[in-house]
Design an enzyme around this catalytic site. Structure first.
Site, PDB file in Angstrom:
ATOM      1  N   GLN B 126       0.706  -1.027  -0.029  1.00 41.55           N
ATOM      2  CA  GLN B 126      -0.082  -0.046   0.092  1.00 41.55           C
ATOM      3  C   GLN B 126       1.168   1.111   0.090  1.00 41.55           C
ATOM      4  O   GLN B 126       1.533   1.290   0.773  1.00 41.55           O
ATOM      5  CB  GLN B 126      -0.861  -0.013   1.217  1.00 41.55           C
ATOM      6  CG  GLN B 126      -1.970   0.957   1.314  1.00 41.55           C
ATOM      7  CD  GLN B 126      -2.784   0.753   2.663  1.00 41.55           C
ATOM      8  OE1 GLN B 126      -2.492   0.072   3.373  1.00 41.55           O
ATOM      9  NE2 GLN B 126      -3.854   1.274   2.757  1.00 41.55           N
ATOM     10  N   SER B 129       0.532   6.765   2.565  1.00 40.15           N
ATOM     11  CA  SER B 129       1.205   7.684   3.516  1.00 40.15           C
ATOM     12  C   SER B 129       2.263   8.480   2.822  1.00 40.15           C
ATOM     13  O   SER B 129       3.045   7.852   1.841  1.00 40.15           O
ATOM     14  CB  SER B 129       1.662   7.022   4.736  1.00 40.15           C
ATOM     15  OG  SER B 129       0.845   6.841   5.502  1.00 40.15           O
ATOM     16  N   SER B 161       4.062  -0.759   4.125  1.00 37.40           N
ATOM     17  CA  SER B 161       4.257  -2.029   4.546  1.00 37.40           C
ATOM     18  C   SER B 161       4.606  -3.056   3.492  1.00 37.40           C
ATOM     19  O   SER B 161       3.813  -3.185   2.247  1.00 37.40           O
ATOM     20  CB  SER B 161       2.924  -2.633   5.355  1.00 37.40           C
ATOM     21  OG  SER B 161       3.079  -2.174   6.578  1.00 37.40           O
ATOM     22  N   GLU B 243     -10.289  -2.629   5.581  1.00 35.82           N
ATOM     23  CA  GLU B 243      -9.204  -2.748   6.421  1.00 35.82           C
ATOM     24  C   GLU B 243      -9.524  -2.721   8.090  1.00 35.82           C
ATOM     25  O   GLU B 243      -8.926  -3.577   8.799  1.00 35.82           O
ATOM     26  CB  GLU B 243      -8.118  -1.388   6.422  1.00 35.82           C
ATOM     27  CG  GLU B 243      -6.807  -1.830   7.024  1.00 35.82           C
ATOM     28  CD  GLU B 243      -5.860  -0.553   6.533  1.00 35.82           C
ATOM     29  OE1 GLU B 243      -6.273   0.407   6.039  1.00 35.82           O
ATOM     30  OE2 GLU B 243      -4.462  -0.968   6.740  1.00 35.82           O
ATOM     31  N   SER B 368      -4.729   5.824  12.761  1.00 34.18           N
ATOM     32  CA  SER B 368      -4.551   5.738  14.217  1.00 34.18           C
ATOM     33  C   SER B 368      -5.914   5.850  14.863  1.00 34.18           C
ATOM     34  O   SER B 368      -6.873   6.044  14.708  1.00 34.18           O
ATOM     35  CB  SER B 368      -3.660   6.844  14.621  1.00 34.18           C
ATOM     36  OG  SER B 368      -4.444   8.051  14.813  1.00 34.18           O
ATOM     37  N   ASN B 369      -5.612   5.205  16.121  1.00 35.35           N
ATOM     38  CA  ASN B 369      -7.017   4.940  17.109  1.00 35.35           C
ATOM     39  C   ASN B 369      -7.434   6.444  17.364  1.00 35.35           C
ATOM     40  O   ASN B 369      -8.463   6.379  17.581  1.00 35.35           O
ATOM     41  CB  ASN B 369      -6.441   4.121  18.288  1.00 35.35           C
ATOM     42  CG  ASN B 369      -6.328   2.548  17.847  1.00 35.35           C
ATOM     43  OD1 ASN B 369      -6.396   2.385  16.686  1.00 35.35           O
ATOM     44  ND2 ASN B 369      -6.501   1.972  19.051  1.00 35.35           N
ATOM     45  N   GLU B 370      -6.641   7.303  17.283  1.00 35.06           N
ATOM     46  CA  GLU B 370      -7.171   8.910  17.560  1.00 35.06           C
ATOM     47  C   GLU B 370      -8.046   9.048  16.339  1.00 35.06           C
ATOM     48  O   GLU B 370      -9.170   9.664  16.647  1.00 35.06           O
ATOM     49  CB  GLU B 370      -6.048   9.617  18.021  1.00 35.06           C
ATOM     50  CG  GLU B 370      -5.371   9.581  19.120  1.00 35.06           C
ATOM     51  CD  GLU B 370      -4.459   8.376  19.300  1.00 35.06           C
ATOM     52  OE1 GLU B 370      -4.078   8.017  18.220  1.00 35.06           O
ATOM     53  OE2 GLU B 370      -4.050   7.982  20.484  1.00 35.06           O
TER      54      GLU B 370
END
Lengths: 343, 386
Positions: B126, B129, B161, B243, B368-370
């Site tokens: 992927q 980013s 990744s 995802e 991110s979890n945020e």
């Protein structure tokens, strides 16, 4: 394998939601707290007329013959309004037990009559003084009494709607019903505590969501701040991962094996943890308002607190899950396994 | 609601189990992020899987799958993890891009890319980013300019990744001059195309698990654009749904880990803090709750629903449960917790320290979890964005 509710179940749940939304509003809570009435008669009448008190009773006893899953959906909605009346204990636990042990008992004849139930894990019984019958536990056997046959001592609860009583009684003065399926009664009670917990949790989140959009600080609604958002998102995550456990526990509670008991315990733990987390997040988001008697969030905190300890403490429920883990196969192919398949 | 498997589902489980028992390598493969050899060994395993027609069981037959439903997918995954089969080196392809291609691709694109994805012939990375576009993905600056029937790609991608050894990447590019969520397109490019430079980045476990990618006038056919020009953001969000939803992290993975943890506890419980049992029980509960949630989601999707913002709750839940679970194992191992698997005194049954270090990435990748909490607050609970 199908994890969806059917149309009838969805309809029943919607009916309950509407009924409670109409008859158990903040105004109703306030009025009932002022008057100190145990029950809102109009609301209870509506509950009875809709058939919720007959839901789990067998058809031959004049009931609807539905399942714990159907009742759990109603209990969830009852939690959403912190229902003052003991619908879950009476119609979800006590009435079906009495219908098995004494199908002709007069307390079953009138669907508006409540039946109370006492067990070592739930020694303080709500509205025991108003019950048409009280089921009592002793050494695995069941007894039934009317309030005048036992000694009732009022125990005040932090939850303004839990009118609790300690019950002292002498087996000589009450009617013995013999051996009873207390395990099933206990699991149903724990399950419906869990289902109420889901409703309590969601209401606490919803109240905070509404308040955060009104309340302005630093020139804008506090709902725009991530610190506020993240409190509520975390509470919602807890709800999302409690609800399927409660539904699965409800679908399988009647199986009464190591797996079904562990799942009920799991449901009770996580649903009431979600309720506690949501209620405390909600109070925090409400700020000082949330700590005031005038704002209703405290009702949800208090009910969650009570239901967390009743019908099996967290430690007891954890121990039943430990039993399942350490005495039965576990792993990804065991999610829906049954004890008899491993015999 | 019926929480029993049909005879057909049971038979399917038996079929998967028998095949895996006969084919799963007896020795674990070297990790696919550690070395080229480990990566290629995993590619070989993907080919073996495909030889049994297990590449991607939910895809239609014409695109290299078996046309099975989501419950069968979950059963397959349960058996896969139960058997201890190798990790899926092509997870970015089969779990993320695959479902996205299925939804947005033309027939020709599906026929070109999906079968080779399912067979491991082409392994995907992927490339979303960028140095200045992490959580704020709409800050992507890499560009795609149409020149005849080709795109010319330029830019700098990072944290990709598997890009060190993979064959293809699916990247997010924008039309020059476009801003934020507009003007972006999702475009595939071969990682060995002229103008592509891949530099490995070591992860905290020492593996070359991700990479930065420089693109200088890389030319790819316009055929490699998924969906319409400018539809890139919309497609990315759909991919992110897969995802975070039920594809990337199977519940079975955590159920196997929770069972191993229970075994570890049985072995060590007389020597360690008895209070840790509550965490062992909690790890099992979390894995079960995740499984039940996913069964519920699968049932709903099979009844016609679509994955929505609730996928963000999944991502938070599995990433946090993974850290709790592996950290509990380290607490049980005590002074052995830090020992690597080649240390003479290491606990050999499972590499808990590796699992823990891997778990720590969970709250960061896949959004991110945020960011997930923002999505839950804004799209599930209806709180305002600003």
């Amino acid at each position: 394998m199908d994890f969806t509710l059917n149309d009838e179940q969805r309809m029943f749940a919607e009916t309950a939601q509407t009924l409670f939304a109409d008859t158990c509003t903040p105004d109703h809570w306030r009025k009932q707290m002022e008057t100190g009435d145990a029950r809102d008669d109009a609301r209870w009448q509506a509950i009875v007329e809709t058939g919720f008190t007959l839901l789990l009773l067998p058809e031959e006893a004049g009931g609807l013959g539905l399942t714990e899953l159907d009742f759990a959906l109603i209990a969830e909605r009852a939690g959403y309004v912190a229902l003052p009346e003991p619908l879950a204990e009476s119609a979800g636990v006590a009435a079906p037990m009495l219908a098995v042990l004494a199908p002709d008992h007069e307390a079953l004849a009138d669907p508006s009559t409540t039946i109370a139930i006492q067990h070592p894990s739930a020694p303080y019984v709500a509205d025991a003084d108003l019950a048409g019958a009280i089921l009592l536990y002793k050494d695995g056997e069941a007894y039934v009494a009317t309030p005048d046959q036992v000694a009732l001592t009022r125990e005040s609860s932090i939850d303004p709607f839990r009118r609790l009583f300690r019950i002292d009684w002498d087996p000589a003065n009450v009617t013995s019903l013999g051996k009873a399926d207390w395990d099933l009664a206990f699991d149903r009670a724990a399950l419906f505590c869990a289902a109420q917990g889901l409703g309590l949790a969601q209401r606490a989140v919803d109240m905070a969501v509404a308040y955060a959009q009104e309340r302005q600080q630093f020139g804008k609604a506090i709902s725009t701040y991530q610190a506020v958002k993240h409190h509520l998102a975390s509470a919602q995550v807890a709800i999302e991962f409690a609800r399927p456990v409660v539904m699965a526990a409800a679908a399988d509670v009647a199986r009464q094996d190591v797996q079904s008991r562990a799942r009920v315990s799991h449901a009770k733990l996580v649903a009431l943890e979600a309720a506690d987390k949501a209620a405390r997040a909600s109070i925090q988001v409400h700020g000082a308002m949330g700590y005031s008697w005038e704002v209703d969030v405290h009702l949800f905190l208090k009910r969650a607190l009570a239901l967390t300890q009743a019908w099996g403490t967290p430690a007891f429920h954890r121990s039943r899950i430990a039993t399942r883990i350490f005495t039965q196969p576990i792993g990804p192919d065991q999610t829906f396994a049954r004890e008899n398949e491993n015999a | 609601m019926d929480l029993t498997y049909t005879p057909e589902q049971q038979a399917f489980r038996a079929e998967v189990r028998a095949w895996l028992e006969a084919h799963v390598p007896s020795e674990p493969l070297e990790h696919f992020d550690a070395t080229r050899e480990g990566f290629e060994a995993h590619r070989e395993w993907e080919k073996t899987l495909k030889s049994g027609d297990w590449g991607m069981v939910t895809w239609p037959k014409e695109y290299g799958g078996r046309g099975l439903d989501l419950i069968q997918w979950l059963i397959f995954e349960e058996e896969y993890y139960r058997a201890g089969a190798p990790g899926r080196v092509n997870q970015n392809g089969i779990f993320l891009l695959g479902p996205t291609l299925m939804e947005f691709g033309t027939h020709e694109q599906k026929a070109r890319f999906l079968p080779k994805m399912a067979s491991g012939e082409e392994i995907w990375a992927q490339a979303w980013s960028e140095p200045m576009a992490g959580s704020d993905l709409a800050g992507v600056r890499s560009t795609a300019v149409l020149d005849g029937d080709e795109y010319v790609l330029n830019g700098h991608k990072i944290w990709s990744s598997r890009a060190v050894f993979a064959d293809w990447a699916f990247g997010l590019f924008r039309a020059p001059g476009s801003e934020r969520h507009h003007g972006m397109s999702l475009i595939f490019f071969p990682l060995d195309a002229p103008g592509v430079t891949v530099n490995a980045i070591k992860k905290i476990n020492g593996h070359v698990g991700f990479a930065e990618i420089f693109l200088e006038d890389v030319r790819v056919p316009a055929f490699n654009r998924l969906g319409d020009e400018g539809q890139g953001w919309h497609i990315c969000m759909a991919t992110a749904g897969f995802e975070r939803g039920l594809m990337l992290r199977s519940p079975a993975r955590y159920q196997v880990a929770a069972a191993k943890l229970a075994g570890l506890w049985q072995e060590y419980k007389d020597a360690v803090d008895p209070a840790l049992e509550a965490d062992v029980v909690r790890a099992h509960m979390n894995a079960e709750a995740y499984a039940l949630n996913i069964y519920q989601t699968a049932s709903r999707l099979m009844a016609g629903a679509k994955i929505g913002p609730e996928a963000s709750t999944n991502k938070i839940f599995w990433s946090e449960l993974d850290i709790h679970l592996t950290q509990t194992a380290l607490s049980i191992l005590g002074t052995k917790a830090e020992l690597m698997h080649d240390a003479p005194d290491a606990y050999h049954a499972t590499d808990w320290i590796d699992d823990y270090i891997f778990a720590l990435a969970g709250p960061i990748y896949a959004g991110s979890n945020e960011i997930q909490r923002n999505i839950i607050a804004e799209r599930m609970l209806g709180l305002p964005r600003k």
